[in-house]
Each structure stands twice: as structure tokens, then as C-alpha cells.
Design a protein around this motif. Sequence first.
Motif, short mmCIF file in Angstrom:
data_model
loop_
_atom_site.label_atom_id
_atom_site.label_comp_id
_atom_site.label_asym_id
_atom_site.label_seq_id
_atom_site.Cartn_x
_atom_site.Cartn_y
_atom_site.Cartn_z
N ALA A 1 0.86 -1.19 0.00
CA ALA A 1 0.00 0.00 0.00
C ALA A 1 0.89 1.23 0.00
O ALA A 1 0.77 2.11 0.82
CB ALA A 1 -0.93 -0.02 1.20
N GLY A 2 1.83 1.26 -0.93
CA GLY A 2 2.75 2.39 -1.03
C GLY A 2 4.15 1.97 -0.63
O GLY A 2 4.33 1.07 0.18
N GLU A 3 5.12 2.64 -1.21
CA GLU A 3 6.51 2.25 -0.99
C GLU A 3 7.28 3.26 -0.14
O GLU A 3 8.24 2.91 0.52
CB GLU A 3 7.24 2.10 -2.34
N VAL A 4 6.91 4.51 -0.24
CA VAL A 4 7.64 5.54 0.50
C VAL A 4 6.64 6.49 1.15
O VAL A 4 5.51 6.62 0.72
CB VAL A 4 8.57 6.36 -0.42
N VAL A 5 7.13 7.16 2.18
CA VAL A 5 6.20 7.91 3.03
C VAL A 5 5.72 9.19 2.37
O VAL A 5 4.63 9.67 2.67
CB VAL A 5 6.86 8.19 4.40
N ASN A 6 6.50 9.75 1.45
CA ASN A 6 6.11 11.09 0.95
C ASN A 6 5.46 11.08 -0.42
O ASN A 6 5.44 12.10 -1.10
CB ASN A 6 7.33 12.02 0.95
N VAL B 1 1.84 9.96 -2.46
CA VAL B 1 0.51 9.38 -2.50
C VAL B 1 0.60 8.12 -3.35
O VAL B 1 0.97 8.20 -4.52
CB VAL B 1 -0.50 10.37 -3.11
N HIS C 1 1.41 12.31 6.24
CA HIS C 1 1.35 11.17 5.34
C HIS C 1 1.99 9.97 5.99
O HIS C 1 2.75 10.09 6.93
CB HIS C 1 1.92 11.45 3.95
N TYR C 2 1.64 8.81 5.48
CA TYR C 2 2.13 7.59 6.11
C TYR C 2 2.31 6.49 5.07
O TYR C 2 1.79 6.59 3.96
CB TYR C 2 1.19 7.12 7.22
N HIS C 3 3.02 5.51 5.46
CA HIS C 3 3.31 4.38 4.60
C HIS C 3 3.20 3.10 5.44
O HIS C 3 3.95 2.92 6.39
CB HIS C 3 4.74 4.56 4.03
N ARG D 1 4.36 17.24 8.72
CA ARG D 1 5.04 18.47 8.32
C ARG D 1 4.18 19.68 8.70
O ARG D 1 2.96 19.61 8.74
CB ARG D 1 5.21 18.55 6.80
#
Lengths: 484, 484, 484, 484
Positions: free
Chosen positions: B267-272, B274, C261-263, C285
Motif C-alpha cells: 500500500a505504497g513504498e515511501v512515506v512522501n 501518495v 502522510h504515512y506508509h 510536516r
Amino acid sequence: MLKHISKSLPFLFLLGVSNITVAQSQSPASLKKEVQASIDQRFKELTDLSDRIWAFEEIAFQETQSSAALADYAEELGFRVTRGVAEIPTAFVAEYGSGSPVIGILGEFDALPGLSQNKVPYKSPLNEGAPGHGCGHNLFGVASLGAAAAIKDLIDKGEIQGTVRFYGTPAEEKFFGKLWMVRAGLFDDVDAVMDWHPGPETQTAVQKGLALVDFQVEFFGQAAHASSDPWNGRSAGDALELYTTGINYYREHVKPTVRIHYHIQTAGEVVNVVPDYSRIWVRVRDSSRDGLIPVYERIQAMAEGAAIMANVDYKVNLISGVHEVLVNRTGSAALQNNLETLGPISYTDEEQDFARKIQEATEKPQIGLVSKIEPMEETQEHSMGGSTDVGDVSWVVPTIRLRATTAPNGTPWHSWAVVAAGGMSIGHKGMAYAGKALSMTMIDLFTNPELLEAVKADFKENKGDYIYKGFVPDGPPPINSNLQ
Amino acid sequence: MLKHISKSLPFLFLLGVSNITVAQSQSPASLKKEVQASIDQRFKELTDLSDRIWAFEEIAFQETQSSAALADYAEELGFRVTRGVAEIPTAFVAEYGSGSPVIGILGEFDALPGLSQNKVPYKSPLNEGAPGHGCGHNLFGVASLGAAAAIKDLIDKGEIQGTVRFYGTPAEEKFFGKLWMVRAGLFDDVDAVMDWHPGPETQTAVQKGLALVDFQVEFFGQAAHASSDPWNGRSAGDALELYTTGINYYREHVKPTVRIHYHIQTAGEVVNVVPDYSRIWVRVRDSSRDGLIPVYERIQAMAEGAAIMANVDYKVNLISGVHEVLVNRTGSAALQNNLETLGPISYTDEEQDFARKIQEATEKPQIGLVSKIEPMEETQEHSMGGSTDVGDVSWVVPTIRLRATTAPNGTPWHSWAVVAAGGMSIGHKGMAYAGKALSMTMIDLFTNPELLEAVKADFKENKGDYIYKGFVPDGPPPINSNLQ
Amino acid sequence: MLKHISKSLPFLFLLGVSNITVAQSQSPASLKKEVQASIDQRFKELTDLSDRIWAFEEIAFQETQSSAALADYAEELGFRVTRGVAEIPTAFVAEYGSGSPVIGILGEFDALPGLSQNKVPYKSPLNEGAPGHGCGHNLFGVASLGAAAAIKDLIDKGEIQGTVRFYGTPAEEKFFGKLWMVRAGLFDDVDAVMDWHPGPETQTAVQKGLALVDFQVEFFGQAAHASSDPWNGRSAGDALELYTTGINYYREHVKPTVRIHYHIQTAGEVVNVVPDYSRIWVRVRDSSRDGLIPVYERIQAMAEGAAIMANVDYKVNLISGVHEVLVNRTGSAALQNNLETLGPISYTDEEQDFARKIQEATEKPQIGLVSKIEPMEETQEHSMGGSTDVGDVSWVVPTIRLRATTAPNGTPWHSWAVVAAGGMSIGHKGMAYAGKALSMTMIDLFTNPELLEAVKADFKENKGDYIYKGFVPDGPPPINSNLQ
Amino acid sequence: MLKHISKSLPFLFLLGVSNITVAQSQSPASLKKEVQASIDQRFKELTDLSDRIWAFEEIAFQETQSSAALADYAEELGFRVTRGVAEIPTAFVAEYGSGSPVIGILGEFDALPGLSQNKVPYKSPLNEGAPGHGCGHNLFGVASLGAAAAIKDLIDKGEIQGTVRFYGTPAEEKFFGKLWMVRAGLFDDVDAVMDWHPGPETQTAVQKGLALVDFQVEFFGQAAHASSDPWNGRSAGDALELYTTGINYYREHVKPTVRIHYHIQTAGEVVNVVPDYSRIWVRVRDSSRDGLIPVYERIQAMAEGAAIMANVDYKVNLISGVHEVLVNRTGSAALQNNLETLGPISYTDEEQDFARKIQEATEKPQIGLVSKIEPMEETQEHSMGGSTDVGDVSWVVPTIRLRATTAPNGTPWHSWAVVAAGGMSIGHKGMAYAGKALSMTMIDLFTNPELLEAVKADFKENKGDYIYKGFVPDGPPPINSNLQ
């Protein structure tokens, strides 16, 4: 695309200096003295009227006595009154004079639920649970009518030619009554409109506020016994909760100027039944209608998603909505001029003391009342805060707006403290002050054709090619709505 | 609609009493002694083979060495081996004899991720993070092949006529390899199939287990910088989270026999950022395929709802799934008879001590190993617990199933404790026991035509008019799937 | 409270006009010519170095070869190099000269995952799945070292007195390596620091960026078989999902400048087990550390709520975080002056063509490269966009920042397009330009003591009484972290 | 731990065969004829009374007229009536006779909201929106009182010795009035209690139903303007929604016998205010109180988690709850005997036609009324469906329960169809039948001491060492509760 251009400077030279020959025998300055006197002379009548509306405590579309009190008074003064306009029983128009120009002035008079309050500087309900004038609309309608009456006096004397028209505009706090008055064409023949609003300071109002749309989503499922066979139920409550969850996830993906809020109206009646019906009231705001529309569309689409997830049916109902205000800086500059002529309201020690007690009770700095004339601000691209159905009027006719001090600095708006101050001399003074500033500016509009043309040109330029379309569903206004 | 009728009684008289003249010169009882001896004789070879597979630690569809070891051994014994059947490199069939009847026997050999363990009664990984035989499949395939070999000996001697066929069936723990073997028609000419499973007790297996379907949902959004312009992103992560929320709300509306579980894969690879991609693995179970289907359909539909809510695209991929077992109580009664003839496994003090230490380490009652023969249970309408791709075989050919003790009572399954016991004498004894019980029952099937007919009639009656259709997507099996 | 005051005007007179007698025999203008020549002379070495780092494609804390290449080059030039500072193997300091003032310059060199790209104006991975210099840090470190080398030349010649110090600062893209370099006191004796960043335009960088904090939440539950006994499981996956749901609801209640945001890093490994472990990476942030802190605290507290709801344990781990930049407008004005002296970069037709092809491929207006010198902007109270660990340096030492054109206008940052342009002449030109502008401004700082004092006074005034405290957990930096 | 053992067989010999000399001069069989005649004789009075209560349509704790009608009738018959017992205005006890044994009988009389209906076989509200007797309680109280009156006749005649006591028990549908009657000790001196319930079939009621607990969670936040400063609001609405999300995730982790349902009571009043108050009504059920308690505790704890997540305060209020029924199979066997003596109710063609029309309107098989006597079922460990406050009575005194046909087979319960059938001859016949079966079984209890002892022994054995503790908050019953 809406454009907002603030090129008021070329028109500033027009203010107060008329080089066109018109009918009046006196100078505008002199006429402005007359309207001030006119307001002062009717002060007792106006404050009585305001106090009666304050005591009626009537909310949106139920302002029967308040509307009648204003309409009756207009009639007594000789205005031609048309009641029940735009299919709204409490909406009316009161007109005086004839011919061009036609200058309108708006008057609101609805209260807010649950804010009933005595005229004391601490929280003390007059009628527990009843509405109260937490937005100062008891003063709003009366001041505007007082201003119209002052103009009427000048028409009577032949000092001014044209038509002054007071709009009794109900339901500003909920449903936005002006939408249907605009839809009914009641502003189509007006040259310019004036308007004011009670507040904690005195200034020309040149911020746009927020555009807004209100709608409801209904979900229709299948009831079942929540213990015996919940697997035979399709829950409208689940759909609603999934919908709100979706909305909250969506908050990450709207611009910082957007606001989305909602109110769960019903999601089941009893604990042991899978609910087959639910309903939510959703409001979306943005600093302009242009920003609002895609968010509104997205949130409508989400209702389908929630309905699919919970295996139920759904329906989206538009309630109403408002445009941001199309600010008319040319007209605003004329108003600013009059404010500076009038100077600030002065208060007694007792009034300042009352104000400071309110500030103490609401945990604000105890600096009392502030009525100094603020300089005219820059119009911000994105303004914060509230919304008004005056926005819609401003997109069909040039609209000039005032804020006048009727409550202590820092007062939380829509609170008991506004009710308290609006029911006593602090509110009365603000009301009279607004009446004067508005009628003085109306004199400019009546007597200075170049100014009026410039105001119209400003309107035309800023409106651009936008074709106004209100957020109004087909059919009559929701007077006896069961949507609530 | 599937029907499950348990009328095994009329056929009971058939067991052990054959009044039909067939080729064998010895009584069935005498033949059963022979197969027991045959298993005992090959005990060293079989345990070596089992220990090698145990040490290979190969998971679903990657059981290259394990499959080869079994196939090679079958080939050495003289079986005709066909490798790589059903488009699966590690699936094979090993056949001996010719003509009717054709009696099949199933052998599994895949391990489970993360369970590598030494042969000690406390948690101690052999290879940290590596797979381990936490379901005892190292014993499973070998015992079945040992049983087939024992039958081969009798065919060689002319004591039995017909064909014995061993199915090397990979990937039972994940993906369910037998589905593609059934699809490939590999069971179409078989009269009956036998099967067993390691466990903490010894009994004829007459519960249906659960039907199951595995599928993935993928969501496809639009990436955006999560700080600079999240409003330009459409989040596949949001869609996935709304989807799981919907699934959890849906739990109220499924029958108590239904289980839904899922695993968020990405559900996504990196925090920053979308996330523009997400994927979830969902499993639905119910006590029958009939109950499963509407839930499966509903949860697929919910993916569309979630996609609409998050404004993204989606895709549902069927992975695979299994039917509940069509229990054959007629055949089971024959097996039960043989279990009672065999009696329980006996254990040494050391083995019981090892068992009690495992029970201590896993906080279970320290009662040691239990191998008494349980009476044949009633077949429950709704059974709890696990699922197996033997279920699919059971809907195309009559299937008779055994559970034999290979681990201490109370052992948490799919745990290090099963790996430990399965790698030493406790497991070996269970494996040999299973080989005997299976080959004894195969003798009944080979030598008692009336029993075989009754087994088929039971199958036919219970299957009714259901047309088998496996939960298999079109195309080849997911051998090198990137779905994981 | 942080204060940001922009009173740079009083110091403008200082620029370029030194009335203090210092050691140099030439005018600053003449020295500035020399450093330009110095950069030009080493252009081939510098571009080779940049291209090597570009090809190393090394990500945060793994920039072994990149760091060594820069450090080796500094050593060859005669700098005193200290490697492995601040407990970070790839961090180093290279110093030349002695005594006051000490002027620092920062150099980054880490790449970004998944952006490997050939030097062509369309998407074409050099090494599929490998990292790439999507933020231009291959140019960043080299240009800064080139500037330091140019200053070294002047020290060698006796034209300048004092110390130039190059900081090799790893892991800007993840973990923020400068935090530990600040913590280690490496900036304590520096008078001022310079810094630049590749970009699509050329300007003095006077926006604050965003403060940021990164942390992880881990949930610890109890595994159970998801079909047999999910009621014995306490799901760490549920906790994580409830946590993210809570975060999304919370979005309504943060200021518009806040970003969260989160991952989801892990929430279970297999579909049929109630997960006993889950982990999420969260980033918060805001436009300032002051706004950030209460949001950070709130979101930490929410982890406890989620843990209670799912009946599991939890742990919050601070990873790292950065301050917004404390902008030094006095120093920035000096830099702006030098930019205007240098004038824009000029490009060949081939370069403009390459740029337009990139713009075409990324669906941007095909206007080519833009390198005109932008006027120095107002410093906004709330800026949008990115964050940098230069922020932390800027709170301990006055920091002056440049952006120089290394990519076509409109290029999506952190994309293949930046990698492509940064690996060929467009990037090389920007690198050389930055080297010149930086060394020219360092000359001002070395030769104009009044300017340096003014820069320090600006720093002191804006910092106010804030005691710097970095977002760094105790213990060593997460070089071999398993947090990812 | 609660134990439920079904060893009724040893006591079966007792039924109908009394070898103990007691006061009565007639055989029990003869007495049973008398009570049947007694019911028939009062049939007109009883049906009038039932029809009046049907027409009163009074819901829980508001059954003023219904309660008075029953109590007045009892008083007219000579019973000693105590009104307003257990602090409940509508609860009463009506007693006749003296000394041992004391046999109680329960009578309910509350209606359900929104089910008002005419006596026609299709949906047709009598008073739109008004309550209706959708659970047949208009018949329930009257039949029980009729049975008590028949016993009174025998006491009058000296045929029976002891005390018959009718309990007028209000609010079964909501709040569970019997809880406070048990708490008040009103059942402490009773030997056994009888009870019945209207239904679509006729049988001895030997299933346990479900234990249940009702509670409310209130959340207290901080209001704020949802557009101007939502960041100053702490939303009680968010807390409530996070709470329900948590509950739905928790569904995976409860046993299949557990049911959790809830009803959002309020979550904000207006759309533009962050709500500072919300309230939810939650109900948890399981097949026993033992299973219920840990779920109840878990869901209470979750409220704290939700409150932490939304940064608000919370409060959990126990409303009430019921135990599962402690089934008395010994007493039930006596009742079953009497049912078989009585035989089924017979219906006219008109009644069957009315029934089939109801079945047509509710889309059920049109098989008419079914009144055959069902065999006494096994008592299931886990029963499905409803809950009753008779459960609590059954844990303090042996309780024997009947279901009698008052509505067509398949009728959806708690629906207009039950109201319709219960208001005409179908309901009347079921009421009379119940009166007979109950009074006949009371004769067994009065005249057969061995049976009564066996009933008590059964109660004692099954209750075990459980110390009854009702789900009742301290303080008075929620007669005028604002919880709704």
C-alpha cells in the motif's frame, strides 16, 4: 473561471465630487447630514422594532412575526410592500419612489437555534433551549429599513430622484433565502445593492467569504433483526459510516482552502434492527465556486461507492449553496469615505464595562468595544471563515457591504454574547451607525451617476463571462422541509 | 445445491466379507498382513526419504528436490512416472499395474515459510527464516508412496489385479496444486482415491472442512507528492483501506460459518508519495461452496465501491480456491475397520518424553502422544477449521481419508513443534502407520468389487447433480507468480 | 517561539563595498574573477567526478563510493580530510587553511530509489529498478567541493585568510544525515555556511520549506488462525488500520499548513493468520517546528487509542526530522548580488532541444531551459513543498542558500527527467554555475568582515531565544536500520 | 460457570401420576377440565381486555392504561393487587390464596413503536406512526391473568391450596422491567413461575435465547466552527465514528454466537459545528452471560481508545441486560404433557384465509395457521434469535415456558402482521389456549409436590453455584430516561 480584479483606483476621484447636474438642490454632504438626522429622529422606533424582533427569536423560514413587524413598519412609512415573494411567506419587498436609479438594500431577521439569552454580560438563557439572535439579525433588518426610510424622506422632499427598495430576506442562517429571491428575478432591475452585517469592528467589507454547497445523502437498505438474521439485512447505517470514512480519507486530497463538514441526521432508530434508512447533511466550502465544484462532484460520487460497498441504494439531494461575494471595490471606496466622515461610535463607561464583562466571560482580552474605522483592506484571494447568501446577490447586481460594531472585540460569533449585546444599547448604537453609513452611501449612488456607472463597470469587469447559476434545486424553497 | 447424505449403514455388511470370486489366492486379511510387512521392510528407505524432504524445506511450487526424490524412488521401484503433469513442474503421476480398478493415492510434500526447526522439543530454527515442514507433508508423500509400493508388491505377486496410481501433488499449502491436476483430467479414470494427513490423533477423517476462495484486489491510482500537492493524487492506499473497512463492516452481515481474512500486500513504498498502487490478498471461507459464492461475489463488488470512493481503478484476480470435502462414509467405514484391526501406535518413553516437552514448551497439557483409534464421528453440517484441495478431488472421484498421529496431542499446527516431531521417530511411526492403514484399505477396494460399487454409489448420491467447477482462473498455474 | 524578521535592507550598503582593510591584495571583484576561472579550469575533473557519482546510484547511508570519490578528490587537492564523522561512515569533513573566519559549504551526494535512467530525454532506465540521481545530488556535492577548491586556490595565493571547510553530508533524502553532524558539534566553530540545490530555475533561496518529523508506530498483538479461532487473536493489523482511520479523521482538525502522510510497512505476512505485528511510517510536516510539535504529539497519542481499541501493545519510535530553514536575508542579498554579476547560464540549441523533449515527455509547456536570475523573493510565513536537513544547520549557523538551473523548467522533481538532465551538459553547466556563485559569495564572507557580522546579527535576531534541539533519537544514526 | 444439564428423564414418571395425598377431592385430570371451562367462561371478558390493551398501543414504561386495565380486572376478581412495585409505576403484583406453594405467572403488556395497524391482512396503520402490539403482548398479559383466575376459582372451591401470584411485568421490549422486579426481591418467595409467549407455532419453550447487555457510550469534545477553526475543535462525532469502526473490526474476533449491534443516537446537531457531544446505544448478545461478559468488557474498553484517538472524554452507562433462560426441562415435560392432552387449536376457514392473506402480503408460503403440538426439542447449547427478561427470572426461580400460536406460520415478528392477527380471533384463540395450558400445568405444580421438588432440583442442579447478579445500574429504573 471567475476573475476578481481590484482596480478601484481610477474611480476614486469620483467620490464626493460630482460634476454632473442632477435634481437635488443641496450638496451631497448636506443630504448626508439629513439622513443622519432622519435616523436619529426615528431612533426610538427603530430600537423598539429591533428589540421586538430580538424577542421573537424566530429561526430560518419561520420568521413570521419578525417579517410582519418589518413589513408593517415599512407600510406605515408609506412603502409599497409585496409580501410572500419568491414563494417564501416571510420574504418581502418594500419600495418607495419611482424611476431610475433603483438602489436596493438588504435586511435579514432570522435567529439561530439554542442561543436564547438575557441582556446580561454572562450566559443566562431567556428561554431555555429557544433560539436567539446570535448573529445580530434583529439589528440588520431594522438598520437597513431605517436607511431606506431616510432615503424615502429625501425622495419625499424631492432631494433625490429614483427608487429605493428594501428586501426583507429571510433564512440567511440556514437554506439561504436570497437564492430563491435571486431565482425569482427580484434583483433583475436594480442598479446597485447595499448591505451590512453586525460585527465586533467597523469597516468596509471587502473580503469574499467562502462559497458553499449543502446537500444530503440518503441511503436505503433492507432491515433485518440484528440478532436473528443480520445476514438478511443490508445496512443503510453501514453505508453512511463508510461514506463518512471515505470523506475523511478524502480530506488529504483537497486543497487547504477547502472545508468539508457533515452532520449525521439519522442512522437507525432502534438498537436491534439493521437500519434500512440513513441520512447525512454534508457541506462543502471553498474560497470560490470554481474550487468548490470538483469537490462537490467527488463527494457526490463517493455516495455511490459507499452504497455499493454496503449493497444499498442511495440518493443525493441538493439543498442549496452560496457563491463567494463578488467584491465591488469601487462602491466600497465610496462607503469607506462615508465611514471616515462619520467617525467611530462613542460608548459610555457602562457600555464598555458591559463589553469587558462579556470579554471576561468568554475569556478574551478585556479591551472593551472597538469602533475605530479600519482602513479598507486588500481583497484576499482566499479568505477564511463564513459564507453568506449575499454572495449570490453580488453576482447579479453590484453589491456594497459594511460591517458595523455591535458587539465587543473578540466576541465568539453565533454565541450568547452576541445575543446579549445585540439586545441593548451597544447593538442599538451599531444599528443606528449602520443606518447612517448605508444611507449616506446610497446618497452617493443616487446623486452621482458617474460613480454608479463606475460601480457597474467594476461589477461587469470582475464578473467577466461567468453565467450565474445558483445552487438551488428545482421546485419550491424548502419552507416546510422534512430534511432537517 | 450440494447434498450430503450419510447413509453408510446399508453398506456396512460389505466390509471384510467378500462373496465375489476374484483373482487373489489369499484372503484379504492375509493380504493386509503382507502390506504391513512390506511397509516395515522398506521402513529405513521411507524414513530416509522423509528426512531428506524434511531437510529440503521447499515451499509451494518450489518443491523441486522433494518432488524429484519421490519420483526417483517410484521409478526405482518400477513405477511408470510422468513428471511435470498439469503444467506444474513439481507435479507427477507414478503408476503400476494395469486395467481395472484404478485406485489412486495422494501424496503432498510442500513445506511452510518461516518454520525451519531442529529436531528438538523446543523452538530452535535449523536455518533462521527458512521454511519448515510444519504440516508434516514430508511424511505425507512418503507414506502414500510406501502404501502404493506395498500394493505394487501384491500386483507383482499376482495377488491383486488392477492399477495403483500415486499422485505427487504439490502446493497444498498455497495455491492448491490439485486444482490444476483435476482440471487436467488426471483423476477422470480413477475408481477411488485414498489420502491421509498427519495430525495429533488417529482417526478416519469424515469432516468436510471448509470451502475457500483466494483472490487479490489491486487498486491503481495517481501518484503525487504527499506534501506539495496531495490534491493531485488519487490514492490506491486510501482505496485499499476503505475496502478493508467495508469488509469489516460486512462481517455483521455474513452467516456465523463464514470467515473472511485478508493480508495487505502493498500500500505504497515511501512515506512522501501518495501511492498509485496497492494490493490485498483476500480469503473467504464457508462450510460449503454454496455459502461461499454469494459472499465472494459481494466482496468482489465492494472493490468497485472502494475504487469509486477513492477515485481509482481496480482489478480483481481470482487466485484459486477449494471445495469442502465430499465425505464418503462408505469408504470411511472400511478404513475405520482397518484402523481397529491395526490398533494404536505404541511409543517409547523417550518419545513420550519428547512429546511432553513439546507440550510444556507450547503450554499444553503434558499428556504425551495419543494414538488410540477414535470412533468414526458424525459428519457435521458445518465443520470448523481448515481447508484442503483434496476437497476438489473428492468432488470428481470417491475419496477416503485418514488422519494419523505424527505429533503430540494439542500441538499448535503449522508450528515449529510439528516440524520437530515430524523429523524424528514420532513422525516416522505415524508415517508407517498411515502407509499400513492406507494399503490395507486399498486391498479392500481392489479385492471387494461390491464395496467399490457401494463407495461409488455413495459418491454419486451425495454429489447429486452438482457439476464440478473448480476455483481456477484461466491460463497456467501461478508457478512463478508475482502475486505474492 | 521562532521569529523571522526580514530586515536585510540596512546591510545592503555593505555588499561589494568593503571599507575595512584586510589582507588581500586584490579587489573582491578581481578575486571573484579568479574563482570563476578556477571553476572553469577544473571543469573536466568536476564533471567527471559528477558523472561517476551519477553512475554510482547510491542511496542514503549507502553512498560509500560517492563519498570516497569526493573525499579522495579533496585529499588530492590538499584538503585535510576526516572521514566517518558523526558515527556515519559516509560523512566526512575536508578542510583547508587556518584561522578565522571559518566558512563552511555543504555537499550532498545520495540518490533516490527506483529512478535509474539513461542520459536521454525520455524515460529509459539505465539499470531497471536501481536508484538514480533524481534530485541532482551528483552535481550538488561536486559543485560545492569545486567552490571550496577555488577558495583554496586563493588561500594558497595568500589572497584570502581563514579556513574553508567542505562538509560531505550523506542521506539527505532519507534519515537526514546532517542531524547527526549537527549533534556531533561539527558546525559549532563555523562562522557561516553556504549551500545550494539543483533546480529548474536560478535564484537565491529564501523560502523556509517545511519542518518535518518521521516516526514509526509498531503494534504487537497475538497471532491466531484466522479461520479456526480468530477470537483468540488480537490483531496488530486491526490496530494499524484503526490508527490510519483515526489519522484521516484528524485531518479535519489540523491547520491548512499541516501535512500528514504515512506508509504501511507491514500488516501481516500471510492471509490465514491474524497478524501479531504491524508497522507504519508516519511523517508530519508544518511550516514551522512550532506548528509541528502539537500535531506530532497528538498523532503519537492516537497510537495508544488504536492499541486499546484492538487490544494490542504498541511502540512509537522517533526516526528523525528537520527544522524549517532559518532564512538569512542579509547573506542572501550578497548572493543575489553575485548572481546578477554572473548573469544567466547560456545554452546550446542541442541543450534546449533536449530540454523541450523532456518537457514534451512530461507533458509540460515546451519552453526549454530558463536560467534568468529571479529577483529575491519575499520570505513567506508559510511556504509549500519540500523539507531539507539544511534546515537544522541553519538554526546553529548562518546559512546562505542558492538554487541553480540544472533541469528544464517544469520538470517533475524526483523523476527520471532530473536524472537525465543531471547526467549531461545541462546539469554540468548548472554545477559549474553554482560553484562560481558560491565561491564568489564566500569571497564576500572572507573579505568583508562587516558583512559577516551583519549575517551573524541577522541570524541571532531571527533565531531569538530558541534553543535548538534536533529531532534525533538517542543512540547512533540508523545506518543499518531494519526500520525500512 | 453456568451449567445446563438436561436430565429430565428421571422425573418423567412423576407426571400425571401423583401418589401423594393432598387436599384436593378431584383428580388432577378433572381439575384440568375445570380450568379449561373457567377460561372458556371468561372468554368474552378476556378478549375484551386484550382488545382494549391492543388499542391502547402503549410502549415500554408508558403502559399506564394497559397496566391499570389488568390490575383493575384482577382486583374485580378478588386478587390482592399491589401497584407500582419495584419503583415502576406500571409494574404490579396480583395475588390470591395463601400459604405454600406459591406459583407465579408472568404477564407482559407493552407495545412496540411505529407498528400501529388495523385488523386487516395487509399493511394499514390504525394511527400512523403510533405503536402497535407487534409482539402480541396484549394477549400475553391477559392469558396469564386468565390462567391465574382459573386457579383462583379452584382455590375458592378448596380444590387447590396455596398462593397464585400474577406479575404484571412492564417494559419487556425495552429496558427489561423484570430486572428491577427481580432486584426488588419480588420473586424471592416463589416456588415456580410460568410464562408464555405468542408465536407462529405451539410448543414447550426449551431454548435458552440469548443473554444481552445494553449500554450507552457518550463522548464529550470541544465545539468549534467547522469552517473557521476546525483545528480548535475536538470532535465527539469523530470519536463515535472511530468507535463504531473499531467495533466492526472487532467482529472478526468474537465467537460466532456473539452479536453486537448499535444505534447512533446523536452525533452533532448542525452541519457547521464540530460536535462536542455524541451518544451511541450498544447491545451485545451471546448464547450465555459467560460468553457475553468478556465481549462487553472489551467493547467498553474500546470507548477509551476511541476517546484517546479523537482527544475527547467519554462515559459508559450500563442501561440494562438480560440473562439467557435457565431452561427447566422437568417442568417443561409437565407442560408438554398438557399440550398433548389439549391438542391443537382449530381454525375456521375465514381465519385460515386471513392467515394466508397475511402470508401472501409478507411473501411467505401460504400454508395458513399451524397449531400442531411440536415435540419437545433438545435444548441447544447455542440458540439463535431473541432475548427476554424472563431469563433473569429463570435464574432466581424455576421457570416453565410455553409458546402458543397467535399468528400465521412464517409471520415476520415485530411487524404489522402480528398486530393484525393479535387483534382478532386468531390471537384470541391463541390467548385462550395459552391460558388453558398454563393453568393445567399450574395444577400439576400445585397438586404434585414431587413434581415441584423435581422442578426445584432441576433448577438447583443447572444453576450450580452461579450467584445471580442482574445487569442493572444502581438507582431507580429509567422510567423517564433521557437516554433514548
